[in-house]
Design a protein around this motif. Structure first.
Motif, mmCIF file in Angstrom:
data_model
loop_
_atom_site.group_PDB
_atom_site.id
_atom_site.type_symbol
_atom_site.label_atom_id
_atom_site.label_comp_id
_atom_site.label_asym_id
_atom_site.label_seq_id
_atom_site.Cartn_x
_atom_site.Cartn_y
_atom_site.Cartn_z
ATOM 1 N N ARG A 42 57.941 4.628 68.553
ATOM 2 C CA ARG A 42 56.667 5.327 68.784
ATOM 3 C C ARG A 42 56.080 5.049 70.161
ATOM 4 N N LEU A 43 56.643 4.101 70.901
ATOM 5 C CA LEU A 43 56.118 3.781 72.225
ATOM 6 C C LEU A 43 56.948 4.365 73.360
ATOM 7 N N PHE A 44 58.142 4.892 73.040
ATOM 8 C CA PHE A 44 59.045 5.393 74.081
ATOM 9 C C PHE A 44 59.170 6.911 74.001
ATOM 10 N N PRO A 45 59.364 7.575 75.128
ATOM 11 C CA PRO A 45 59.480 9.039 75.105
ATOM 12 C C PRO A 45 60.754 9.502 74.404
ATOM 13 N N ASN A 46 60.625 10.572 73.636
ATOM 14 C CA ASN A 46 61.777 11.194 72.966
ATOM 15 C C ASN A 46 62.625 10.156 72.226
ATOM 16 N N ALA A 47 61.989 9.261 71.509
ATOM 17 C CA ALA A 47 62.714 8.186 70.841
ATOM 18 C C ALA A 47 62.822 8.443 69.342
ATOM 19 N N VAL A 48 64.010 8.162 68.801
ATOM 20 C CA VAL A 48 64.247 8.184 67.360
ATOM 21 C C VAL A 48 65.105 6.964 67.030
ATOM 22 N N SER A 49 65.089 6.548 65.770
ATOM 23 C CA SER A 49 65.895 5.403 65.353
ATOM 24 C C SER A 49 67.259 5.868 64.847
ATOM 25 N N PHE A 50 68.278 5.048 65.137
ATOM 26 C CA PHE A 50 69.651 5.361 64.765
ATOM 27 C C PHE A 50 70.310 4.071 64.272
ATOM 28 N N GLY A 51 70.227 3.812 62.972
ATOM 29 C CA GLY A 51 70.806 2.608 62.380
ATOM 30 C C GLY A 51 69.949 1.381 62.634
ATOM 31 N N HIS A 84 31.061 -4.421 41.140
ATOM 32 C CA HIS A 84 29.914 -4.043 40.298
ATOM 33 C C HIS A 84 30.280 -4.088 38.821
ATOM 34 N N LYS A 85 31.456 -3.617 38.478
ATOM 35 C CA LYS A 85 31.863 -3.559 37.072
ATOM 36 C C LYS A 85 32.045 -4.935 36.468
ATOM 37 N N PHE A 86 32.538 -5.887 37.263
ATOM 38 C CA PHE A 86 32.886 -7.193 36.711
ATOM 39 C C PHE A 86 32.026 -8.328 37.266
ATOM 40 N N ALA A 87 30.910 -7.977 37.898
ATOM 41 C CA ALA A 87 29.986 -8.987 38.435
ATOM 42 C C ALA A 87 30.736 -9.993 39.317
ATOM 43 N N ALA A 88 31.606 -9.479 40.152
ATOM 44 C CA ALA A 88 32.408 -10.312 41.037
ATOM 45 C C ALA A 88 31.866 -10.238 42.459
ATOM 46 N N ASP A 89 32.439 -11.053 43.323
ATOM 47 C CA ASP A 89 31.976 -11.101 44.709
ATOM 48 C C ASP A 89 33.164 -11.116 45.663
ATOM 49 N N VAL A 90 34.028 -10.123 45.524
ATOM 50 C CA VAL A 90 35.158 -9.995 46.443
ATOM 51 C C VAL A 90 34.641 -9.434 47.756
ATOM 52 N N GLN A 91 34.935 -10.118 48.860
ATOM 53 C CA GLN A 91 34.460 -9.692 50.174
ATOM 54 C C GLN A 91 35.593 -9.057 50.964
ATOM 55 N N GLU A 92 35.256 -8.018 51.694
ATOM 56 C CA GLU A 92 36.229 -7.355 52.548
ATOM 57 C C GLU A 92 36.182 -7.944 53.950
ATOM 58 N N LEU A 93 37.329 -8.412 54.413
ATOM 59 C CA LEU A 93 37.456 -8.811 55.796
ATOM 60 C C LEU A 93 37.879 -7.578 56.596
ATOM 61 N N GLU A 94 38.156 -7.728 57.854
ATOM 62 C CA GLU A 94 38.513 -6.564 58.673
ATOM 63 C C GLU A 94 39.888 -6.045 58.281
ATOM 64 N N HIS A 95 39.946 -4.824 57.777
ATOM 65 C CA HIS A 95 41.219 -4.204 57.425
ATOM 66 C C HIS A 95 41.866 -3.606 58.683
ATOM 67 N N TYR A 96 43.198 -3.587 58.681
ATOM 68 C CA TYR A 96 43.923 -2.897 59.745
ATOM 69 C C TYR A 96 44.661 -1.722 59.139
ATOM 70 N N ILE A 97 44.465 -0.536 59.684
ATOM 71 C CA ILE A 97 45.122 0.663 59.180
ATOM 72 C C ILE A 97 45.783 1.381 60.359
ATOM 73 N N GLY A 98 47.096 1.266 60.451
ATOM 74 C CA GLY A 98 47.841 1.869 61.552
ATOM 75 C C GLY A 98 48.146 3.337 61.308
ATOM 76 N N GLU A 99 48.538 4.012 62.380
ATOM 77 C CA GLU A 99 48.794 5.445 62.319
ATOM 78 C C GLU A 99 50.270 5.730 62.002
ATOM 79 N N PRO A 100 50.538 6.742 61.196
ATOM 80 C CA PRO A 100 51.923 7.199 61.012
ATOM 81 C C PRO A 100 52.449 7.799 62.316
ATOM 82 N N PHE A 101 53.768 7.865 62.414
ATOM 83 C CA PHE A 101 54.417 8.407 63.607
ATOM 84 C C PHE A 101 55.408 9.486 63.192
#
Length: 509
Positions: free
Chosen positions: A462-471, A409-426
């Protein structure tokens, strides 16, 4: 008239700004390592470090990048890689099962299990940027470093895990739990096959992922992508205008290359841009003026997009170089204006409406343009997000939409939004083996009072039970996975073998 000028400013050395973070919820009571763990770890290093390098050499030679339209068992490189894994596993005396996208290599027959989660696929490479082939383990170009695609992410950890298990087998450690090494073949491209596997199979009760950094990762930001479309329009002007703007390689890499073409350019504009280019530390800029067409190429530094502070993103830097002019909204010019107004050289999206925020433990959201895709009539900009807990997906989506609409609106432009992906934190709060992992890390590094940390990346934890990263990456050390200069030092490779051996003895005894 041909003028080709290269400007290279002083190199800027980047280092990770991460520090060991404190988590109020973590239980960090002192844990002593068993004599069996220490002795077996020492044995592993004495006996197997050379074999581990040769294992990595054989794994790196396979270009296990995902290919659109080819499943894992239709991709010759993936088939060959799995055949190599099977050969190594059986030579070392382990059982091997192939489930398509998931390979499981096991030691022991016990009912209870410890899982070690890795992946065998890698990100794309630009071979022209490597001293040797990225699919040849290079041990000579830079003494002390093992260079090649996958050395840190994630074929190096696979080799280390195999020889940690072999040391345990050799020493006939009495195990109460079976050890299972999982190698997933699409971590970098598609998690759905792993989700499908998990639905149909029982998983180990406790798990560690070897795909991030030390000391222990208990929180991961959510991965996201903002996708915006800029329609190309015919330009009819005697003034300079941007006719082309390109950059980026893949979504999870901070891009080190970007280029722009300016039509109706002249020597005055060239000299002005050259002077400004000299103010950027670490950025290499090439200018070529032929007749009235000016081509500019920027070279920054690639990095994993979860750690944008470790790279130098060529896309926003090249846009900033051009920011003294308000460009015609013809598509490429609109793109440059948008990047300068809404992203700039910051890493946290503070110019992008109200989207910026942070979490006390997980840190700020990062916002990085990573890929510009060209089509006949449009340009698509992909902006990578790494978001902490603290906002809902809907709130963030609404704030992105509002920022784009306000700018249009401010700059009389026509930027279109495609489908955004927003994943969940873990966030992992209850893993029972955190104390053990911290104790092993402190014992072998001498870093006392280590606490769990949060990272910008996302792992299969995030897909495995009781999982954490180590190195496998040390804190306060630049992560080279996803860069065009991926390596692991020999010292770190050996240290990883020692720590993984000790951890598996402690967890499986």
């Amino acid at each position: 008239m041909l003028r080709k000028i290269t400007l290279l400013s002083a190199t800027l050395v980047f280092s990770s700004l991460l520090s060991l973070s404190f988590s109020a919820s973590a239980n960090t009571k002192s844990t002593q390592l068993s004599q069996a763990a220490k002795a077996t770890a020492d044995y592993a290093v004495t006996r197997y470090q050379d074999d581990m390098v040769e294992s990595l050499r054989a794994l790196v030679k396979h270009n296990t990048v995902a290919v659109d339209g080819l499943g894992v068992d239709d991709n010759p490189a993936h088939v060959a890689f799995k055949a190599e894994l099977k050969k190594q596993a059986q030579q070392l005396g382990f059982d091997y099962s192939d489930h398509g996208y998931v390979v499981v290599i096991g030691l022991g027959k016990q009912k209870e299990r410890v899982g070690v989660i890795t992946h065998g696929d890698v990100q794309p490479v630009d071979p022209s940027k490597w001293q040797k082939s990225p699919f040849e383990l290079d041990t000579s170009s830079e003494p002390g470093r093992l260079i090649g695609r996958g050395t840190e992410d994630d074929k190096g950890p696979i080799a280390s895990a195999l020889y940690a298990m072999k040391a345990i087998k050799d020493n006939k450690i009495a195990l109460n739990k079976r050890i299972e090494l999982y190698v997933y073949m699409a971590e970098e491209s598609d998690w759905q096959p792993l989700k499908d596997y998990i639905k149909e199979h029982d998983l180990p009760e406790i798990n560690i992922t070897l795909d991030a950094e030390y000391p222990v990762v208990t929180a991961e930001k959510g991965y996201g992508t903002i996708k915006l479309l800029f329609n190309k329009q015919q330009t009819d002007t005697i003034h300079p205008y941007i006719s082309e703007f390109t950059g980026g390689f893949f979504g999870s890499q901070i891009p080190e290359d970007a280029s722009a073409t300016i039509n109706n350019a002249n020597i005055v504009l060239l000299e002005k841009l050259m002077r400004k280019a000299g103010s950027y530390q670490g950025l290499k800029v090439e200018f070529e003026l032929i007749e009235n067409t000016l081509t500019i190429k920027a070279l920054g530094k690639s990095a994993h997009s979860s750690k944008p502070e470790e790279g130098l993103n060529a896309i926003p830097y090249l846009a900033d170089l051009l920011s003294d002019t308000r460009w015609i909204n013809n598509g490429p010019g609109t793109l440059v204006n948008f990047i300068n107004d809404n992203i700039g050289l910051g890493l946290e999206g503070k110019k992008f409406g109200n989207i910026a925020y942070q979490d006390e433990f997980m840190g700020p959201m990062t916002v990085s343009p990573t890929v510009i895709k060209q089509a006949d009539n449009s340009i698509e900009l992909n902006i990578n997000l790494r978001r902490p807990q603290g906002k809902s997906k809907q709130q963030l989506h609404d704030e992105i939409h509002q920022a784009v609409q306000n700018w249009n609106h401010k700059f009389a432009a026509d930027v279109q939004e495609l489908e955004h992906y927003i994943g969940e934190p873990f966030v992992q709060k209850d893993a029972p083996h955190i104390d053990t992992l911290l104790a092993v890390f402190s014992h072998y590094t001498g870093i006392k009072d280590a606490k769990p940390i949060a990272i910008g990346g996302g792992t299969n934890s995030r897909l495995f039970p009781n999982a954490v990263s180590f190195g496998p990456s040390m804190p306060n050390t630049a992560y080279t996975g996803h860069s065009e200069h991926e390596f692991i030092t020999m010292a770190q490779f050996v240290l990883n073998l020692k720590m993984y051996t000790a951890v598996l003895v402690e967890l499986a005894q």
